[in-house]
Design an enzyme around this catalytic site. Structure first.
Site, PDB file in Angstrom:
ATOM      1  CE1 TYR A 105      -3.782   2.348   0.550  1.00  0.00           C
ATOM      2  CE2 TYR A 105      -2.270   3.465   2.022  1.00  0.00           C
ATOM      3  CZ  TYR A 105      -3.428   3.462   1.288  1.00  0.00           C
ATOM      4  OH  TYR A 105      -4.237   4.566   1.278  1.00  0.00           O
ATOM      5  CD1 TRP A 107      -1.470   7.494  -0.955  1.00  0.00           C
ATOM      6  CD2 TRP A 107      -1.498   9.328  -2.256  1.00  0.00           C
ATOM      7  NE1 TRP A 107      -2.720   8.056  -0.872  1.00  0.00           N
ATOM      8  CE2 TRP A 107      -2.763   9.185  -1.645  1.00  0.00           C
ATOM      9  CE3 TRP A 107      -1.271  10.403  -3.106  1.00  0.00           C
ATOM     10  CZ2 TRP A 107      -3.804  10.081  -1.883  1.00  0.00           C
ATOM     11  CZ3 TRP A 107      -2.306  11.296  -3.333  1.00  0.00           C
ATOM     12  CH2 TRP A 107      -3.559  11.115  -2.720  1.00  0.00           C
TER      13      TRP A 107
HETATM   14  N1  MGD Z   1      -2.194   8.091  12.551  1.00  0.00           N
HETATM   15  C1  MGD Z   1      -2.541   8.221  11.268  1.00  0.00           C
HETATM   16  N2  MGD Z   1      -1.942   7.469  10.336  1.00  0.00           N
HETATM   17  C2  MGD Z   1      -2.270   7.598   9.034  1.00  0.00           C
HETATM   18  C3  MGD Z   1      -3.254   8.543   8.633  1.00  0.00           C
HETATM   19  C4  MGD Z   1      -3.889   9.319   9.635  1.00  0.00           C
HETATM   20  O1  MGD Z   1      -4.780  10.151   9.359  1.00  0.00           O
HETATM   21  N3  MGD Z   1      -3.488   9.144  10.928  1.00  0.00           N
HETATM   22  N4  MGD Z   1      -3.583   8.649   7.296  1.00  0.00           N
HETATM   23  C5  MGD Z   1      -3.419   7.440   6.495  1.00  0.00           C
HETATM   24  C6  MGD Z   1      -3.632   7.681   5.066  1.00  0.00           C
HETATM   25  S1  MGD Z   1      -5.133   8.384   4.637  1.00  0.00           S
HETATM   26  C7  MGD Z   1      -2.753   7.278   4.117  1.00  0.00           C
HETATM   27  S2  MGD Z   1      -3.237   7.382   2.475  1.00  0.00           S
HETATM   28  C8  MGD Z   1      -1.439   6.696   4.451  1.00  0.00           C
HETATM   29  C9  MGD Z   1      -0.312   7.153   3.492  1.00  0.00           C
HETATM   30  O2  MGD Z   1       0.742   6.262   3.562  1.00  0.00           O
HETATM   31  P1  MGD Z   1       1.778   6.083   2.324  1.00  0.00           P
HETATM   32  O3  MGD Z   1       1.081   6.258   1.030  1.00  0.00           O
HETATM   33  O4  MGD Z   1       2.512   4.819   2.559  1.00  0.00           O
HETATM   34  O5  MGD Z   1       2.741   7.319   2.574  1.00  0.00           O
HETATM   35  P2  MGD Z   1       3.801   8.028   1.620  1.00  0.00           P
HETATM   36  O6  MGD Z   1       4.672   8.839   2.514  1.00  0.00           O
HETATM   37  O7  MGD Z   1       3.102   8.749   0.522  1.00  0.00           O
HETATM   38  O8  MGD Z   1       4.656   6.810   1.045  1.00  0.00           O
HETATM   39  C10 MGD Z   1       5.023   6.704  -0.289  1.00  0.00           C
HETATM   40  C11 MGD Z   1       6.463   6.204  -0.370  1.00  0.00           C
HETATM   41  O9  MGD Z   1       6.763   5.926  -1.730  1.00  0.00           O
HETATM   42  C12 MGD Z   1       8.052   6.454  -2.057  1.00  0.00           C
HETATM   43  N5  MGD Z   1       8.052   6.707  -3.503  1.00  0.00           N
HETATM   44  C13 MGD Z   1       7.724   7.826  -4.186  1.00  0.00           C
HETATM   45  N6  MGD Z   1       7.805   7.619  -5.507  1.00  0.00           N
HETATM   46  C14 MGD Z   1       8.207   6.330  -5.678  1.00  0.00           C
HETATM   47  C15 MGD Z   1       8.450   5.522  -6.817  1.00  0.00           C
HETATM   48  O10 MGD Z   1       8.320   5.929  -7.955  1.00  0.00           O
HETATM   49  N7  MGD Z   1       8.832   4.230  -6.583  1.00  0.00           N
HETATM   50  C16 MGD Z   1       8.995   3.726  -5.337  1.00  0.00           C
HETATM   51  N8  MGD Z   1       9.384   2.462  -5.197  1.00  0.00           N
HETATM   52  N9  MGD Z   1       8.770   4.480  -4.241  1.00  0.00           N
HETATM   53  C17 MGD Z   1       8.359   5.755  -4.414  1.00  0.00           C
HETATM   54  C18 MGD Z   1       8.178   7.686  -1.198  1.00  0.00           C
HETATM   55  O11 MGD Z   1       9.546   8.022  -1.028  1.00  0.00           O
HETATM   56  C19 MGD Z   1       7.467   7.247   0.098  1.00  0.00           C
HETATM   57  O12 MGD Z   1       8.374   6.684   1.009  1.00  0.00           O
HETATM   58  O13 MGD Z   1      -1.101   7.048   5.805  1.00  0.00           O
HETATM   59  C20 MGD Z   1      -2.122   6.669   6.731  1.00  0.00           C
HETATM   60  N10 MGD Z   1      -1.659   6.820   8.099  1.00  0.00           N
HETATM   61  N1  MGD Z   2      -1.406  18.453   2.438  1.00  0.00           N
HETATM   62  C1  MGD Z   2      -1.852  17.168   2.403  1.00  0.00           C
HETATM   63  N2  MGD Z   2      -3.053  16.910   1.841  1.00  0.00           N
HETATM   64  C2  MGD Z   2      -3.513  15.633   1.830  1.00  0.00           C
HETATM   65  C3  MGD Z   2      -2.744  14.565   2.350  1.00  0.00           C
HETATM   66  C4  MGD Z   2      -1.477  14.874   2.932  1.00  0.00           C
HETATM   67  O1  MGD Z   2      -0.751  13.992   3.430  1.00  0.00           O
HETATM   68  N3  MGD Z   2      -1.076  16.189   2.934  1.00  0.00           N
HETATM   69  N4  MGD Z   2      -3.236  13.268   2.307  1.00  0.00           N
HETATM   70  C5  MGD Z   2      -4.302  12.981   1.362  1.00  0.00           C
HETATM   71  C6  MGD Z   2      -4.977  11.725   1.706  1.00  0.00           C
HETATM   72  S1  MGD Z   2      -4.234  10.256   1.285  1.00  0.00           S
HETATM   73  C7  MGD Z   2      -6.182  11.673   2.297  1.00  0.00           C
HETATM   74  S2  MGD Z   2      -6.914  10.172   2.607  1.00  0.00           S
HETATM   75  C8  MGD Z   2      -6.904  12.893   2.664  1.00  0.00           C
HETATM   76  C9  MGD Z   2      -7.372  12.805   4.129  1.00  0.00           C
HETATM   77  O2  MGD Z   2      -8.529  13.536   4.349  1.00  0.00           O
HETATM   78  P1  MGD Z   2      -9.073  13.600   5.849  1.00  0.00           P
HETATM   79  O3  MGD Z   2      -9.005  12.270   6.448  1.00  0.00           O
HETATM   80  O4  MGD Z   2     -10.376  14.291   5.878  1.00  0.00           O
HETATM   81  O5  MGD Z   2      -7.948  14.573   6.451  1.00  0.00           O
HETATM   82  P2  MGD Z   2      -7.299  14.794   7.873  1.00  0.00           P
HETATM   83  O6  MGD Z   2      -6.417  15.985   7.681  1.00  0.00           O
HETATM   84  O7  MGD Z   2      -6.664  13.573   8.393  1.00  0.00           O
HETATM   85  O8  MGD Z   2      -8.517  15.180   8.803  1.00  0.00           O
HETATM   86  C10 MGD Z   2      -9.314  16.311   8.530  1.00  0.00           C
HETATM   87  C11 MGD Z   2      -9.708  16.985   9.808  1.00  0.00           C
HETATM   88  O9  MGD Z   2     -10.608  16.182  10.549  1.00  0.00           O
HETATM   89  C12 MGD Z   2     -10.617  16.689  11.876  1.00  0.00           C
HETATM   90  N5  MGD Z   2     -11.021  15.652  12.840  1.00  0.00           N
HETATM   91  C13 MGD Z   2     -10.252  14.708  13.402  1.00  0.00           C
HETATM   92  N6  MGD Z   2     -10.974  13.954  14.270  1.00  0.00           N
HETATM   93  C14 MGD Z   2     -12.230  14.443  14.241  1.00  0.00           C
HETATM   94  C15 MGD Z   2     -13.449  14.101  14.912  1.00  0.00           C
HETATM   95  O10 MGD Z   2     -13.527  13.174  15.706  1.00  0.00           O
HETATM   96  N7  MGD Z   2     -14.543  14.841  14.617  1.00  0.00           N
HETATM   97  C16 MGD Z   2     -14.506  15.878  13.740  1.00  0.00           C
HETATM   98  N8  MGD Z   2     -15.639  16.541  13.508  1.00  0.00           N
HETATM   99  N9  MGD Z   2     -13.384  16.231  13.100  1.00  0.00           N
HETATM  100  C17 MGD Z   2     -12.260  15.519  13.336  1.00  0.00           C
HETATM  101  C18 MGD Z   2      -9.197  17.151  12.140  1.00  0.00           C
HETATM  102  O11 MGD Z   2      -9.228  18.411  12.783  1.00  0.00           O
HETATM  103  C19 MGD Z   2      -8.557  17.164  10.781  1.00  0.00           C
HETATM  104  O12 MGD Z   2      -7.838  18.346  10.486  1.00  0.00           O
HETATM  105  O13 MGD Z   2      -6.062  14.042   2.570  1.00  0.00           O
HETATM  106  C20 MGD Z   2      -5.335  14.110   1.342  1.00  0.00           C
HETATM  107  N10 MGD Z   2      -4.739  15.412   1.273  1.00  0.00           N
HETATM  108 MO    MO Z   3      -5.240   8.556   2.365  1.00  0.00          MO
END
Ligand code: MGD
Ligand code: MGD
Ligand code: MO
Length: 756
Positions: A105, A107
């Site tokens: 998994y 991005w």
């Molecule tokens: N506590 C907590 N944890 C969370 C979340 C949260 O809200 N709270 N959010 C979650 C969410 S929504 C998501 S989507 C995940 C994201 O988790 P990931 O998608 O695993 O996070 P990234 O840092 O985007 O990891 C991408 C990796 O790919 C590498 N990369 C970039 N380009 C390439 C390429 O071309 N080839 C290869 N082999 N590698 C490459 C980058 O250097 C990086 O290390 O995290 C989750 N974790």
């Molecule tokens: N700059 C930036 N943008 C991103 C990403 C990133 O890593 N960086 N990740 C991308 C990805 S993979 C995803 S999945 C999306 C994630 O999209 P989301 O999951 O919606 O994003 P978050 O920033 O984790 O959370 C949004 C807000 O929810 C609020 N929140 C947390 N807990 C609660 C709760 O219990 N109740 C309420 N009402 N609000 C709460 C927090 O204040 C937080 O700022 O964002 C995407 N966009």
């Molecule tokens: Mo995500």
């Protein structure tokens, strides 16, 4: 001569060139609102943190040390390929292909051909298949739940489009906000950032905004929102009480509930207290979420008398029992009965990415075929540590009783589980179980440091590719900006070498190199979509505007007009306020209708116990996940090199903490160092620490992570037996002063063995 080349990223379109002062990155001139994240991109070429040659873990060679914290020795490409190919062959021969976990998994980077997930899955399919993962960390609870409740993903991929909201919505009621920081990003890219503009237009027309969130900045200040900050994790109670008020006062849409929904009777039995003796009244909700009963009644009235869009952020469901706020939010929108009216109803994830609320294209995009996976085994993605630690153990998922497979080899390309997973100390333990771990990474991330063989991978800047996203309107020639650094190769080249070694190169490459694949994917797409000039011409022009809107799907306006003629793909054809299917699973943690369940995080009252504070671990404003954490926008936000932790002045004063102090964030799971930022944009009792600081476990006596990765303290447990989604967003913690000098970060120093 300095030549600027057009390129694209998940956070926008740009041109870039290598100059004597480093990489110069310029936002595309057509983008009305370019992302501050662009400033991280020059760090892609920072050799300090790049993997520059293939490396093998020392302990894997000599059996003296374990994964995590080990040293690495450089090896030649042929040696690395030979080692990895023989491990793959040994494991599939001894245990079968299901012993290979290739969920991988993550991005990765934008680009349709060098899409790391497609490359690794295609390769693993060619060698016989792999155990995969289903669902995402983004929407772990949502997707399975929506299948049952509305029958598909429409609330995510096809919600009411932004221009309609900008024109018609009178009241945006935003649970979890529409954070501007998140709309910087779109999976696959975004050529024009438009979300802020749509919101501004709605505001200029006089729309109201109510923000329901622990953080004030989850809606832009210019929108003049009214901010309600319930106790985190209690939105469900608030939504149930809003529904209760609407129904009790007769402000509900009786007819819509009868003709477009099933299960209203069960739902009302629960709301009214007939089912469990507890009336889900505003007074009851006040005691759970800390919002005044009178405010709840006022909000319900305003929603009933205006064209109201209920928006539910994705973060709401990334918590224990995360199915419930989504289901309760949909139920609330049904009670209001505006679903299918212009600007009314509900949406899930507006602003979570730039593309949510943009109409998807009606035709597919150029896509690298992944082939077929002959292994049927899978796990819900966030159950990785459970799987590695407990092979053979049974667990529940979405009505099935399943068993974890016995994984012997883990292969990762394009993701960072030591960023994204919860309870990273437990994940470290889990990653010690398999016999072999293979990782492709451009950077020495914590995941690369848990591999036995690390393949140095090019960044997107070092390759040619096609850039586009389903909700964007441009196909982009992503032109190579600079040659590969060190000995880095693309994922495609690495898999090609492995495929050669394993005798399946012809199947994997189909005789094409990078350039031939780009031409092939483009030409195939052009023939199917009847768009654009030939490949050579396209590459010269560099950019193709795409047109067309898809409206061939069930849209809620048609469902509204004629629910029998345009049924939803649910068992009843309607929105399921009670789902017989879910009810039949008999899950106490996700019964047949939306329900308030007290998560473990609330079993001790907020403010009490060893961990009185709520930690919100949200997605970072300063980077995409863990990517380019060492880049300018991200690095400038750090204090003493630590990730900033925001807390309310009252909570800081109570602990005698001042701005800039280094602190220890402690939970029942683990601990992390961070640095204090004092802000009244955070609800009292809440602290906020974004995800993505590179996990640095180099001083375990001080903290599980000395840098500030919140997944050092989060809990590794699924949302419920229904979806088994990620619950990383909320954790109970305490924040303690840390008087000593914080230990130096080690995570940006390559773990390469010094030659003796
Ligand atoms: N506590 C907590 N944890 C969370 C979340 C949260 O809200 N709270 N959010 C979650 C969410 S929504 C998501 S989507 C995940 C994201 O988790 P990931 O998608 O695993 O996070 P990234 O840092 O985007 O990891 C991408 C990796 O790919 C590498 N990369 C970039 N380009 C390439 C390429 O071309 N080839 C290869 N082999 N590698 C490459 C980058 O250097 C990086 O290390 O995290 C989750 N974790
Ligand atoms: N700059 C930036 N943008 C991103 C990403 C990133 O890593 N960086 N990740 C991308 C990805 S993979 C995803 S999945 C999306 C994630 O999209 P989301 O999951 O919606 O994003 P978050 O920033 O984790 O959370 C949004 C807000 O929810 C609020 N929140 C947390 N807990 C609660 C709760 O219990 N109740 C309420 N009402 N609000 C709460 C927090 O204040 C937080 O700022 O964002 C995407 N966009
Ligand atoms: Mo995500």
């Amino acid at each position: 001569m300095i030549v600027y080349q057009q390129h694209s990223s998940h956070w926008g379109l740009f041109t870039a060139a290598r100059t004597p002062d480093g990489l110069d990155v310029v936002a595309d001139s057509d983008d009305p609102d370019p992302a501050p994240l662009l400033r991280n991109i020059p760090a892609s070429l920072d050799e300090r943190v790049r993997v520059l040659a293939p490396h093998v873990r020392k302990g894997w060679l000599d059996g003296q040390s374990e994964r995590g914290g080990d040293e690495y020795v450089p090896v030649s490409w042929p040696a690395a390929i030979e080692l990895a190919a023989s491990e793959l062959d040994r494991v599939r021969g001894t245990y079968g292909n299901e012993a290979i976990y290739g969920g991988s998994y993550g991005w990765g980077s934008a680009g349709r051909f060098h899409h790391a997930q497609s490359q690794i899955h295609r390769f693993l399919n060619v060698i016989g298949g792999y155990t995969r993962s289903v669902n995402t960390y983004s929407l772990g609870a949502s997707r399975p739940l929506l299948q049952h409740v509305v029958g598909n993903d429409d609330p995510i991929v096809r919600p009411t489009a932004w221009p309609v909201l900008a024109k018609h919505t009178e009241h945006f009621v935003c649970f979890g906000g529409i954070p501007a920081k998140n709309s910087q990003v779109n999976a696959g890219g975004v050529s024009r950032h438009a979300v802020a503009g749509h919101l501004r237009r709605a505001r200029a027309r006089g729309a109201w905004f109510t923000l329901i969130s622990p953080l004030r900045d989850d809606l832009a200040p210019e929108l003049g929102a009214r901010w309600l900050a319930p106790v985190p994790g209690t939105d469900t109670a608030l939504m149930l009480a809003l529904s209760h008020v609407l129904i009790e006062r007769g402000w509900h849409a009786e007819e819509f509930l009868r003709t477009h929904c099933v299960g209203f009777d069960e739902f009302w039995k629960y709301l009214s207290g007939a089912a469990d003796g507890i009336v889900k009244s505003p007074q009851w909700a006040e005691s759970v979420c800390g919002i005044d009963a009178a405010v709840i009644v006022g909000l319900a009235e305003s929603m009933a008398t205006r064209r109201t869009m209920v928006t539910l952020s994705w973060s709401l469901q990334r918590a224990r029992y995360g199915e419930q706020p989504l289901w309760a939010g949909i139920a609330l929108a049904c009670v209001l009965g505006q679903i299918g009216l212009p600007g009314g109803g509900f949406g899930h994830g507006y602003g979570a990415m730039a593309g949510i609320g943009m109409r998807p294209l009606p035709y597919p995009l150029p896509t690298l075929p992944q082939g077929e996976n002959r292994v049927r085994e899978y796990i819900p993605v966030a159950r990785i540590a459970d799987m590695l630690l407990n092979p053979g153990q049974e667990y529940d998922y979405n009505g099935e009783r399943r068993r974890y497979p016995d994984i012997r080899l883990v292969y990762w390309a394009g993701g960072n589980p030591f960023h994204h997973h919860q309870d990273l100390a437990r994940l470290t333990e889990a990653f010690r179980r398999p016999e072999t771990v293979l990782v492709h990474e451009p950077f020495w991330t914590a995941t690369a440091r848990h591999a036995d063989i690390v393949f140095p991978t090019t960044t997107t800047l070092e390759r040619n590719d096609l850039g586009c996203a389903k909700e964007d309107r441009a196909l982009i020639a992503m032109r190579q900006v600079t040659p590969p650094l060190g000995q880095a190769r693309s994922d495609f080249e690495i898999f090609t070498a492995l495929a050669e070694k394993l005798g399946v190169a012809a199947e994997f490459t189909e005789g094409r190199d990078e350039w031939a694949w780009l031409a092939h994917l483009y030409e195939q797409w052009r023939q199917a979509s009847a768009a654009g000039p030939d490949f050579r011409r396209f590459w010269e022009i560099g950019r193709l505007e795409l047109s067309g809107d898809s409206d061939d799907q069930v849209l809620y306006d048609r469902f509204r007009a004629d629910p029998a003629g345009n049924p939803l793909p649910t068992p009843s054809g309607r929105i399921e306020l009670f789902s017989r299917r879910i009810g039949s699973f008999g899950y106490a943690d996700c019964p047949g209708h939306p329900i308030w369940l007290v998560p473990e995080e609330l079993q001790v009252p907020p403010g009490a116990g060893d961990f009185p504070l709520f930690l919100v671990a949200n997605n970072p404003a300063t980077r995409l996940h863990s990517q380019l954490d060492h880049g300018a926008t991200s690095a400038e936000s750090k204090i003493h090199g630590r990730e900033p932790l925001r807390m309310h002045p009252t909570d800081a004063a109570y602990r005698a903490l001042s701005a800039g102090d280094v602190v220890r964030v402690v939970s029942a799971t683990g601990s992390a160092l961070a640095a204090v930022v004092i802000s009244d944009s955070v609800r009292p009792g809440v602290v906020q620490l974004a995800t993505g600081a590179w996990f640095d476990p180099s001083a375990p006596d001080v903290a599980t992570c000395i840098h500030g990765n919140p997944n050092a303290v989060t809990r590794d447990i699924g949302t419920s037996r229904l979806a088994q989604g990620c619950t990383g967003q909320l954790t109970r913690v305490e924040v303690q002063g840390f008087a000593a000098a914080p230990p130096p970060l080690r995570i940006y120093d390559p773990p390469v063995a010094q030659e003796n």
